[in-house]
Scaffold this active site. Structure first.
Site, short mmCIF file in Angstrom:
data_model
loop_
_atom_site.label_atom_id
_atom_site.label_comp_id
_atom_site.label_asym_id
_atom_site.label_seq_id
_atom_site.Cartn_x
_atom_site.Cartn_y
_atom_site.Cartn_z
N ASN A 35 -4.35 -9.75 97.76
CA ASN A 35 -3.23 -10.51 97.19
C ASN A 35 -1.95 -10.30 97.99
O ASN A 35 -0.87 -10.19 97.45
CB ASN A 35 -3.02 -10.17 95.70
CG ASN A 35 -2.92 -8.67 95.44
OD1 ASN A 35 -2.57 -7.92 96.35
ND2 ASN A 35 -3.22 -8.26 94.23
N PHE A 80 0.29 2.10 96.43
CA PHE A 80 0.55 0.85 95.71
C PHE A 80 -0.73 0.04 95.46
O PHE A 80 -0.75 -0.80 94.58
CB PHE A 80 1.48 -0.05 96.53
CG PHE A 80 2.87 0.45 96.72
CD1 PHE A 80 3.79 0.39 95.69
CD2 PHE A 80 3.27 0.98 97.94
CE1 PHE A 80 5.08 0.85 95.87
CE2 PHE A 80 4.56 1.44 98.12
CZ PHE A 80 5.47 1.37 97.08
N TYR A 149 -5.06 -3.58 82.58
CA TYR A 149 -4.17 -3.19 83.68
C TYR A 149 -3.40 -1.92 83.30
O TYR A 149 -3.39 -0.93 84.03
CB TYR A 149 -3.19 -4.32 84.01
CG TYR A 149 -2.04 -3.87 84.89
CD1 TYR A 149 -2.26 -3.55 86.22
CD2 TYR A 149 -0.75 -3.74 84.37
CE1 TYR A 149 -1.21 -3.11 87.03
CE2 TYR A 149 0.30 -3.31 85.17
CZ TYR A 149 0.07 -3.00 86.49
OH TYR A 149 1.10 -2.56 87.28
N ASN A 179 10.05 -4.11 85.61
CA ASN A 179 9.67 -5.44 86.13
C ASN A 179 10.38 -5.74 87.44
O ASN A 179 11.55 -6.14 87.44
CB ASN A 179 9.99 -6.51 85.08
CG ASN A 179 9.09 -6.38 83.87
OD1 ASN A 179 9.15 -5.39 83.15
ND2 ASN A 179 8.23 -7.36 83.66
N SER A 293 -2.03 -12.92 76.00
CA SER A 293 -2.72 -11.73 75.49
C SER A 293 -2.26 -10.48 76.24
O SER A 293 -2.11 -10.49 77.46
CB SER A 293 -4.24 -11.89 75.62
OG SER A 293 -4.63 -12.02 76.96
#
Length: 338
Positions: A35, A80, A149, A179, A293
């Site tokens: 990703n 990471f 997660y 965040n 969710s």
């Protein structure tokens, strides 16, 4: 001596590599590019004038890890690498546990074999689950996670806690961050999600550039001032600096160290939309849809321990987060695929 940065081609990883190179550190990056893009590291070189050594591969690949530790004089690892989408983790729990938990176990085992004892782990505020106390301090209860997660991050934290007790040579630093948003002020590196973004700011900025028609706001019936979820948004460069400060403070400082990295302020989704519109003079179309969710109503940090022990404070405010996000997006409408 070098620092191994796993997931160093990713969003937070690449910004941290910039900060490390800027203070003269030698950096080795391992990333499987699932990703992320190798172009981010080319851009890092443009920003810093320095190059990180790059290995393409997976943290589950023992032979590759052994090769990296054999070929480089590594004394610290910033970790990471991992899968990171809350919603996707609910659909693909086994993939998340394999990558995030088993991958970290392999990495720790190979570090131990190679005699590398300094470890900084990219954890998450999701380990606090649905917090009972706001703002969240490091001694708040963990483990009541609401998605795989978050559970994977919690499980790794437990592994690090037990490892630090059993092996006194290890310096284990856990950074629980909130965040991450924004981008490097150069506009050369930023967040480049595959497909429809899972995170708010890339979603907003892709609406702003016309790539997406409107923003879906997940949940408008939370117990917050406007019904939308409240989070602690932190500029990614502040976050990257936090990793550098943690490494400098705890290098060869045995034991377990845990810090929240956040601003200490909570903003709702609609607060963020309005802030983006104001900072960049752009209107963002949005619609209110069902909750996602695994999401919770409110989550923001008390970052005072990091200020006290690391000398770290988030310096970049909401306006800067919005300006840098838009600067990255408008200069790279297709991300690294431009």
């Amino acid at each position: 001596m070098a620092i191994l940065v796993t997931g160093g081609a990713g969003y937070i990883g690449s910004h941290t590599v910039v900060e490390l190179l800027n203070v003269g550190k030698e950096v080795v990056v391992l990333d499987n590019l699932c990703n992320s893009s190798p172009k981010s590291l080319e851009r890092v070189k443009q920003i810093t004038g320095k190059e990180a050594k790059f290995y393409e591969g997976d943290i589950l690949d023992r032979a590759l890890l052994q090769k990296i530790f054999a070929e480089n004089e590594i004394n610290s690892v910033i970790h990471f690498a991992g899968l990171k989408a809350v919603g996707e983790s609910v659909q693909k729990p086994t993939e998340y546990y394999m990558n995030n938990v088993a991958g970290t176990l392999v990495l720790i085992q190979e570090m131990k074999k190679a005699g590398v004892w300094n470890f900084v782990f990219s954890s998450s505020a999701t380990v606090y689950g649905d917090p009972k106390i706001i703002p969240i301090t490091e001694d708040c209860e963990v483990g009541g996670t609401t998605n795989p997660y978050g559970t994977s991050k919690y499980m790794v934290e437990q592994i690090l806690r037990d490892t630090a007790k059993a092996e006194p040579k290890f310096s284990m630093t856990i950074l629980r961050y909130f965040n991450p948003v924004g981008a490097h002020e150069s506009g050369l590196i930023g967040e480049d999600p595959n497909g429809i973004p899972n995170n708010l700011l890339p979603y907003i900025s892709q609406v702003a550039i016309g790539k997406l028609a409107q923003l879906s706001v997940f949940g408008s019936d939370y117990d917050t001032h406007d019904g939308t979820g409240v989070r602690d948004y932190i500029h990614v460069v502040d976050l990257a600096v936090g990793h550098l400060k943690a490494l400098q403070r705890h290098e060869n400082d045995a034991g377990l160290h845990i810090y929240n990295l956040g601003t200490g302020h909570g903003y709702s989704v609609l607060d963020m939309v309005k802030a983006f519109e104001k900072a960049n003079n752009i209107t963002i179309a949005y619609k209110l849809v069902e909750r996602r969710s695994g999401d919770i109503a409110t989550c923001y940090s008390d970052p005072s321990l990091a200020a006290k022990e690391l000398g770290w404070v988030a310096e970049r405010g909401l306006e800067k987060m919005m300006q840098d996000t838009w600067n990255w997006q408008k200069n790279n409408p297709k991300g690294y695929r431009d």
